[in-house]
Design a protein around this motif. Structure first.
Motif, PDB file in Angstrom:
ATOM      1  N   TRP A  86       0.828  -1.213   0.000  1.00  0.00           N
ATOM      2  CA  TRP A  86       0.000   0.000   0.000  1.00  0.00           C
ATOM      3  C   TRP A  86       0.860   1.260   0.000  1.00  0.00           C
ATOM      4  O   TRP A  86       0.431   2.309  -0.483  1.00  0.00           O
ATOM      5  N   TRP A  87       2.087   1.168   0.481  1.00  0.00           N
ATOM      6  CA  TRP A  87       3.021   2.287   0.342  1.00  0.00           C
ATOM      7  C   TRP A  87       3.347   2.484  -1.138  1.00  0.00           C
ATOM      8  O   TRP A  87       3.401   3.617  -1.630  1.00  0.00           O
ATOM      9  N   CYS A  88       3.543   1.389  -1.850  1.00  0.00           N
ATOM     10  CA  CYS A  88       3.777   1.464  -3.300  1.00  0.00           C
ATOM     11  C   CYS A  88       2.574   2.077  -4.007  1.00  0.00           C
ATOM     12  O   CYS A  88       2.726   2.963  -4.873  1.00  0.00           O
ATOM     13  N   ILE A  89       1.392   1.629  -3.657  1.00  0.00           N
ATOM     14  CA  ILE A  89       0.163   2.142  -4.280  1.00  0.00           C
ATOM     15  C   ILE A  89       0.027   3.631  -4.009  1.00  0.00           C
ATOM     16  O   ILE A  89      -0.261   4.424  -4.919  1.00  0.00           O
ATOM     17  N   ALA A  90       0.256   4.036  -2.771  1.00  0.00           N
ATOM     18  CA  ALA A  90       0.150   5.458  -2.419  1.00  0.00           C
ATOM     19  C   ALA A  90       1.218   6.288  -3.136  1.00  0.00           C
ATOM     20  O   ALA A  90       0.945   7.404  -3.595  1.00  0.00           O
ATOM     21  N   THR A  91       2.413   5.751  -3.245  1.00  0.00           N
ATOM     22  CA  THR A  91       3.502   6.484  -3.886  1.00  0.00           C
ATOM     23  C   THR A  91       3.240   6.672  -5.375  1.00  0.00           C
ATOM     24  O   THR A  91       3.451   7.766  -5.911  1.00  0.00           O
ATOM     25  N   LEU A  92       2.775   5.635  -6.045  1.00  0.00           N
ATOM     26  CA  LEU A  92       2.528   5.734  -7.489  1.00  0.00           C
ATOM     27  C   LEU A  92       1.215   6.448  -7.811  1.00  0.00           C
ATOM     28  O   LEU A  92       1.043   6.936  -8.928  1.00  0.00           O
ATOM     29  N   GLY A  93       0.306   6.498  -6.856  1.00  0.00           N
ATOM     30  CA  GLY A  93      -0.966   7.188  -7.088  1.00  0.00           C
ATOM     31  C   GLY A  93      -1.706   6.595  -8.277  1.00  0.00           C
ATOM     32  O   GLY A  93      -1.833   5.380  -8.392  1.00  0.00           O
ATOM     33  N   HIS A  94      -2.181   7.463  -9.168  1.00  0.00           N
ATOM     34  CA  HIS A  94      -2.955   7.007 -10.335  1.00  0.00           C
ATOM     35  C   HIS A  94      -2.154   6.106 -11.263  1.00  0.00           C
ATOM     36  O   HIS A  94      -2.726   5.419 -12.095  1.00  0.00           O
ATOM     37  N   ARG A  95      -0.854   6.115 -11.130  1.00  0.00           N
ATOM     38  CA  ARG A  95      -0.022   5.326 -12.036  1.00  0.00           C
ATOM     39  C   ARG A  95       0.175   3.885 -11.570  1.00  0.00           C
ATOM     40  O   ARG A  95       0.712   3.065 -12.304  1.00  0.00           O
ATOM     41  N   TRP A  96      -0.255   3.555 -10.358  1.00  0.00           N
ATOM     42  CA  TRP A  96      -0.141   2.179  -9.886  1.00  0.00           C
ATOM     43  C   TRP A  96      -1.198   1.330 -10.577  1.00  0.00           C
ATOM     44  O   TRP A  96      -2.341   1.760 -10.760  1.00  0.00           O
ATOM     45  N   ASN A  97      -0.832   0.112 -10.940  1.00  0.00           N
ATOM     46  CA  ASN A  97      -1.789  -0.783 -11.571  1.00  0.00           C
ATOM     47  C   ASN A  97      -1.325  -2.218 -11.407  1.00  0.00           C
ATOM     48  O   ASN A  97      -0.143  -2.477 -11.206  1.00  0.00           O
ATOM     49  N   GLY A 112       9.430   7.473  -2.150  1.00  0.00           N
ATOM     50  CA  GLY A 112       8.835   6.364  -1.407  1.00  0.00           C
ATOM     51  C   GLY A 112       9.768   5.163  -1.465  1.00  0.00           C
ATOM     52  O   GLY A 112      10.994   5.318  -1.483  1.00  0.00           O
ATOM     53  N   PRO A 113       9.224   3.961  -1.546  1.00  0.00           N
ATOM     54  CA  PRO A 113      10.086   2.777  -1.579  1.00  0.00           C
ATOM     55  C   PRO A 113      10.897   2.676  -2.882  1.00  0.00           C
ATOM     56  O   PRO A 113      11.879   1.949  -2.943  1.00  0.00           O
TER      57      PRO A 113
END
Length: 171
Positions: A86-97, A112-113
């Protein structure tokens, strides 16, 4: 019963990821995003579904006992892997997939990480895939998932690196 509830909670977390991923896919495609490496995606879905099913089938079918000396540290690793994810998801924001989608004209994320590791989300996947079954001594599932996941991640990381290289060259 507590282990069953843990698996249900992880499954619910996966559904939340898919909701976020679908929203982010729409955002990315609206900005010219391109998906790549989609051929292996169904394998990932089957593998991760199999992990959850295997945890339950092995634990209850083979009557695996909870061993606190193993189960408690593995539970801590599962929680840590979720936090990292979830740190990865938060860091990438809309770009996480959950898919590999690159939006042209965007820069690589290096905070972030991602400051320390190029693919921290996959670290979370590997740790969780080994630890979740071992919370309740499902060692066959842990070993099988780990080997199969290594094969899939090899393909996945190559595809993602190629897509990210394309992004850097487009910039």
């Amino acid at each position: 019963m507590p282990y069953f509830l843990l698996i249900v909670a992880v499954a619910a977390e996966r559904l939340a990821e898919l909701i976020v991923a679908r929203r982010n896919l729409t955002w990315s495609l609206a900005r010219g995003g391109r998906e790549s490496g989609h051929g292996h995606y169904p394998v990932i879905v089957v593998l991760h579904t199999g992990l959850l099913a295997g945890c339950l089938l092995e634990t209850y079918g083979a009557h695996r006992r909870f061993r606190p000396a193993l189960g408690r540290p593995m539970l801590a690793l599962v929680v840590a892997s979720q936090a990292l994810r979830w740190w990865c998801i938060a860091t990438l924001g809309h770009r996480w997939n959950t898919r590999i989608v690159v939006v042209p004209g965007t820069d690589l994320i290096r905070r972030g990480p991602y400051r320390w590791i190029r693919h921290p989300n996959y670290v979370a996947v590997v740790v969780e895939g080994a630890a979740l079954p071992l919370v309740h001594s499902a060692w066959v599932t842990a070993g099988t998932f780990t080997v199969l996941d290594a094969l899939v991640l090899r393909v996945r990381i190559r595809a993602e690196n190629a897509a990210l290289t394309e992004l850097v060259h487009d910039a």
